[in-house]
Scaffold this active site. Structure first.
Site, PDB file in Angstrom:
ATOM      1  N   ASP A   8       0.835  -1.278   0.176  1.00  0.00           N
ATOM      2  CA  ASP A   8       0.065  -0.103   0.024  1.00  0.00           C
ATOM      3  C   ASP A   8       1.036   1.024  -0.023  1.00  0.00           C
ATOM      4  O   ASP A   8       1.552   1.520   1.076  1.00  0.00           O
ATOM      5  CB  ASP A   8      -0.934  -0.045   1.195  1.00  0.00           C
ATOM      6  CG  ASP A   8      -1.870   1.273   1.335  1.00  0.00           C
ATOM      7  OD1 ASP A   8      -2.138   1.663   0.226  1.00  0.00           O
ATOM      8  OD2 ASP A   8      -2.066   1.713   2.417  1.00  0.00           O
ATOM      9  N   GLU A  67      -1.503  -1.341  -4.938  1.00  0.00           N
ATOM     10  CA  GLU A  67      -2.623  -0.778  -5.039  1.00  0.00           C
ATOM     11  C   GLU A  67      -2.556   0.058  -6.651  1.00  0.00           C
ATOM     12  O   GLU A  67      -1.395   0.905  -6.352  1.00  0.00           O
ATOM     13  CB  GLU A  67      -3.057  -0.085  -3.787  1.00  0.00           C
ATOM     14  CG  GLU A  67      -4.395   0.820  -4.079  1.00  0.00           C
ATOM     15  CD  GLU A  67      -4.859   1.169  -2.867  1.00  0.00           C
ATOM     16  OE1 GLU A  67      -5.554   0.654  -2.120  1.00  0.00           O
ATOM     17  OE2 GLU A  67      -4.497   2.334  -2.411  1.00  0.00           O
ATOM     18  N   ASP A 139      -2.112   1.164   7.265  1.00  0.00           N
ATOM     19  CA  ASP A 139      -1.531   0.997   6.105  1.00  0.00           C
ATOM     20  C   ASP A 139      -0.941  -0.806   5.970  1.00  0.00           C
ATOM     21  O   ASP A 139      -1.038  -1.310   5.066  1.00  0.00           O
ATOM     22  CB  ASP A 139      -0.154   1.733   6.191  1.00  0.00           C
ATOM     23  CG  ASP A 139      -0.659   3.336   6.300  1.00  0.00           C
ATOM     24  OD1 ASP A 139      -1.054   3.832   5.362  1.00  0.00           O
ATOM     25  OD2 ASP A 139      -0.226   3.732   7.579  1.00  0.00           O
TER      26      ASP A 139
END
Length: 167
Positions: A8, A67, A139
């Site tokens: 991420d 992502e 996160d």
């Protein structure tokens, strides 16, 4: 399927999560957050690249899931996010690892069942799916969700007969 590293990306905090995916389902291996220091943006990108290299060397994942970029309201923030993604992808590429990208909505849909889920819902489902005793930070939880999304996507490919590199 083997070990999956989920990332991420963020310019200040980059989350990572490693899971093992196999016939018996998914198993937690490791997770954490890379917190960059300093005001120099190039230095922060170098920190992301280096720290992810260390994670890759330690855990030896077979594949990386990251992502996809999304357009934020602030163009400067979106550009910085894109550059953090670039540092993350470059770290994986430096180890010749395949990289798959997933949209945030697809990740949330895969893990929570709703593309509009909030961070606390993602954290809750990560704990349930991976049978974690503690709650990972937001996160790290997002990175684990990205890894799980990839595992779910790969598991569905043989049944559908569709090949591809991410949603």
């Amino acid at each position: 399927m083997g070990l999956i590293l989920g990332i991420d990306p963020g310019s200040r905090i980059t989350g990572y999560g490693v899971i093992e995916s196999g016939r018996q389902g998914e198993r937690y291996v490791a997770s954490g957050s890379i917190r960059t220091r300093g005001d120099s943006f190039p230095d922060r990108l170098a920190q992301i690249f280096s720290a992810l290299g260390t994670v890759i060397e330690k855990h030896r994942p077979d594949v990386v899931a990251v992502e996809k970029a999304f357009m934020a309201r602030n163009a400067d923030s979106a550009l910085k996010l894109g550059q953090a993604r670039g540092a993350s992808i470059a770290a994986a590429a430096s180890f010749s690892l395949p990289v798959h990208e997933y949209a945030a909505r697809a990740v949330k849909q895969s893990v929570v069942g709703r593309g509009g889920a909030d961070k606390s819902q993602v954290q809750h489902m990560i704990c349930k799916i991976l049978r974690l005793r503690g709650v990972p930070g937001p996160d790290a939880a997002d990175a684990l969700a990205i890894a799980l999304c990839h595992a779910h996507h790969q598991r569905s490919l043989p049944a559908s007969g569709v090949a591809g590199s991410g949603a």
